[in-house]
Write a protein that holds these residues in place. Structure first.
Motif, short mmCIF file in Angstrom:
data_model
loop_
_atom_site.label_atom_id
_atom_site.label_comp_id
_atom_site.label_asym_id
_atom_site.label_seq_id
_atom_site.Cartn_x
_atom_site.Cartn_y
_atom_site.Cartn_z
N LEU A 165 122.45 32.40 101.69
CA LEU A 165 122.02 31.50 102.76
C LEU A 165 120.62 31.83 103.23
CD1 LEU A 165 125.23 31.24 105.01
CD2 LEU A 165 124.18 29.41 103.67
N ALA A 166 120.34 33.12 103.37
CA ALA A 166 119.04 33.54 103.90
C ALA A 166 117.90 33.30 102.92
CB ALA A 166 119.10 35.02 104.28
N LEU A 167 118.17 33.49 101.62
CA LEU A 167 117.10 33.42 100.63
C LEU A 167 116.84 32.01 100.11
CD1 LEU A 167 117.95 36.69 98.67
CD2 LEU A 167 115.83 36.24 99.94
N GLN A 168 117.83 31.12 100.19
CA GLN A 168 117.66 29.79 99.62
C GLN A 168 116.42 29.05 100.15
OE1 GLN A 168 118.27 26.52 101.07
NE2 GLN A 168 117.67 25.60 99.08
N PRO A 169 116.12 29.15 101.45
CA PRO A 169 114.93 28.41 101.93
C PRO A 169 113.60 28.97 101.44
CG PRO A 169 116.46 28.88 103.73
CD PRO A 169 116.88 29.71 102.57
N VAL A 170 113.57 30.25 101.01
CA VAL A 170 112.28 30.86 100.66
C VAL A 170 112.13 31.11 99.16
CG1 VAL A 170 112.07 31.94 102.92
CG2 VAL A 170 113.08 33.24 101.04
N ALA A 171 113.22 31.23 98.44
CA ALA A 171 113.16 31.52 97.00
C ALA A 171 112.92 30.25 96.20
CB ALA A 171 114.44 32.20 96.55
N ARG A 172 112.42 30.42 94.97
CA ARG A 172 112.29 29.28 94.06
C ARG A 172 113.67 28.79 93.66
NH1 ARG A 172 109.88 31.59 89.99
NH2 ARG A 172 107.76 31.09 90.60
N SER A 173 114.56 29.72 93.33
CA SER A 173 115.95 29.37 93.00
C SER A 173 116.84 30.54 93.38
CB SER A 173 116.09 29.06 91.50
OG SER A 173 115.93 30.24 90.73
N VAL A 174 118.09 30.22 93.68
CA VAL A 174 119.09 31.24 93.98
C VAL A 174 120.32 30.93 93.15
CG1 VAL A 174 120.60 32.26 95.73
CG2 VAL A 174 118.25 31.64 96.33
N THR A 175 120.80 31.95 92.43
CA THR A 175 122.03 31.84 91.66
C THR A 175 122.94 32.98 92.07
OG1 THR A 175 120.79 30.94 89.78
CG2 THR A 175 123.03 31.72 89.34
N LEU A 176 124.20 32.67 92.31
CA LEU A 176 125.17 33.69 92.70
C LEU A 176 126.17 33.87 91.56
CD1 LEU A 176 126.65 34.23 96.19
CD2 LEU A 176 128.17 34.30 94.21
N VAL A 177 126.37 35.11 91.16
CA VAL A 177 127.27 35.44 90.05
C VAL A 177 128.40 36.31 90.58
CG1 VAL A 177 127.48 36.56 87.79
CG2 VAL A 177 125.35 35.36 88.40
N HIS A 178 129.65 35.87 90.31
CA HIS A 178 130.81 36.63 90.78
C HIS A 178 131.82 36.75 89.65
CE1 HIS A 178 133.66 38.47 93.36
NE2 HIS A 178 134.46 37.42 93.49
N ARG A 179 132.45 37.89 89.56
CA ARG A 179 133.34 38.14 88.43
C ARG A 179 134.70 37.47 88.57
NH1 ARG A 179 135.19 44.47 89.21
NH2 ARG A 179 135.68 44.35 91.45
N ARG A 180 135.00 36.96 89.77
CA ARG A 180 136.28 36.28 89.97
C ARG A 180 136.03 34.83 90.38
NH1 ARG A 180 137.14 41.15 92.93
NH2 ARG A 180 138.51 42.61 91.82
N GLU A 181 137.14 34.07 90.46
CA GLU A 181 137.05 32.68 90.88
C GLU A 181 137.17 32.56 92.40
OE1 GLU A 181 138.86 28.35 89.48
OE2 GLU A 181 139.42 30.21 88.46
N LYS A 182 137.86 33.54 93.02
CA LYS A 182 138.02 33.56 94.46
C LYS A 182 137.00 34.51 95.08
CE LYS A 182 142.91 32.32 94.57
NZ LYS A 182 144.28 32.69 95.04
N PHE A 183 136.62 34.19 96.32
CA PHE A 183 135.60 34.98 97.01
C PHE A 183 136.21 35.73 98.20
CE2 PHE A 183 133.55 31.04 95.45
CZ PHE A 183 132.76 31.63 94.44
N ARG A 184 135.61 36.87 98.52
CA ARG A 184 136.05 37.65 99.69
C ARG A 184 135.32 37.20 100.95
NH1 ARG A 184 134.36 41.12 96.09
NH2 ARG A 184 132.74 41.98 97.48
N ALA A 185 134.26 36.44 100.81
CA ALA A 185 133.47 36.00 101.96
C ALA A 185 134.27 35.02 102.81
CB ALA A 185 132.18 35.34 101.48
N HIS A 186 133.84 34.89 104.07
CA HIS A 186 134.49 33.96 104.99
C HIS A 186 134.38 32.54 104.44
CE1 HIS A 186 135.39 31.78 108.70
NE2 HIS A 186 135.92 32.90 109.14
N ALA A 187 135.47 31.77 104.56
CA ALA A 187 135.53 30.45 103.94
C ALA A 187 134.42 29.52 104.44
CB ALA A 187 136.90 29.82 104.22
N SER A 188 134.08 29.61 105.72
CA SER A 188 133.04 28.71 106.24
C SER A 188 131.68 29.05 105.65
CB SER A 188 132.99 28.79 107.77
OG SER A 188 132.60 30.08 108.21
#
Length: 325
Positions: A165-188
């Motif tokens: 969220l923080a880097l998307q406005p300033v970076a050229r591109s942001v890609t997130l890579v996760h080894r699972r299909e479900k995330f531990r982050a808060h759903a919102s």
């Protein structure tokens, strides 16, 4: 050997407020932290996240809270000894003597431990083993450092999604890579990231970090997607948001009375060791509540009780700051 009235071990919010309050009490102060920036867990894990339970602020970004605390303490000119550990505690008469990992020796009137969860060690990114170039980071002290970069974030927890969220406005591109299909982050938070132009690659692992000829800065990563084979992504920077492990580190050998990973204190925040106090998340007593707001009060209690040990002629209660103009 340097002389200082109060050595504060830990530059998180409680330690920074302790530095202000020690200055208010007229004490010279050194603030020690193994991290290269002040702010402790807030800086390392959620500098861009909003905090809503700090008194006087309906909401404040973690980074801004740290900046305000540093500014508040700056009027009393504390010394910052960052990127070093407090390794050893000894005594010279009744005075604590700290030896730091860089060889610095501090003879102190008292010591206040505000180490939060203890020493932070970033969980390693297996693909980075043997990578000697630049561009791999575990947290981002200044977002502007990654402005215009292709950024790959590895992880699926709150930190990974907060950085996205923080880097998307300033970076050229942001890609997130996760080894699972479900995330531990808060759903919102996950939903907010999914609504942005951020590619999320699941069931995948970064298997190699690519660099230019002869090493140097990262130029890309190789990602292996389960059931689909490898693909290469451009990357000027890789943020390994795999979390941190925390332990007491050298503090565990000081002779402190512990309750698992926490330091036992009494109602004055004193430990079992002479002239050594503890405040914030690292301390433990019956009814303990681990909140930043509570840590601020404990830091003030610790400094006031240390002040009368350092100078027996001093008063425990120094008066209100508003009375001093």
């Amino acid at each position: 050997m340097r002389e200082v009235d109060l050595a504060i071990v830990g530059a998180g919010p409680a330690g920074l407020f302790g530095a202000y309050y020690a200055g208010f009490r007229g004490l010279s102060t050194a603030v020690i932290d193994a991290l290269p920036e002040p702010g402790g867990q807030v800086t390392a894990m959620y500098p861009e996240k909003m905090i809503f339970d700090v008194a006087g602020f309906p909401g404040i970004r973690g980074r801004d809270l740290v900046a305000n605390l540093v500014e508040q303490a700056a009027q009393f000119h504390p010394q910052y000894l960052l990127g070093v550990r407090a390794d050893q505690l000894a005594y010279d008469g009744d005075r604590p003597v700290l030896t730091l990992s860089d060889g610095t020796v501090l003879r102190c009137g008292a010591v206040l431990i505000t180490g939060g969860l203890g020493s932070f060690t970033a969980r390693p990114l297996p693909a980075a083993e043997g990578f000697t170039g630049t561009g791999l980071v575990f947290f981002v002290p200044h977002l502007a450092d990654l402005a215009g970069h292709d950024v790959v974030i590895v992880g699926g927890g709150d930190s990974a999604f907060d950085w996205a969220l923080a880097l998307q406005p300033v970076a050229r591109s942001v890609t997130l890579v996760h080894r699972r299909e479900k995330f531990r982050a808060h759903a919102s938070t996950v939903a907010r990231v999914q609504a942005l132009p951020i590619e999320i690659i699941v069931n995948a692992e970064v298997t190699r970090i690519l660099a230019g000829d002869g090493g140097g800065r990262c130029t890309g990563v190789e990602v292996t997607v389960r059931g689909a084979g490898p693909r290469t992504l451009p990357a000027d920077s890789v943020v390994a948001a795999l979390g941190f492990t925390a332990d007491l580190g050298p503090l565990a050998d000081w002779g402190l009375e512990l309750d698992r990973r926490h330091i036992k204190v009494d109602s004055t925040t004193a430990t079992n060791l002479p002239r050594v106090f503890a405040a914030g998340d690292i301390s433990e007593y019956p009814g303990k509540v681990r909140l930043i707001a509570v840590g601020f009060g404990e830091a003030a209690t610790a400094v006031n009780n240390a002040a009368v040990i350092i100078d027996p002629a001093a008063h425990l209660f120094p008066g209100h700051s508003s009375d001093n103009g």
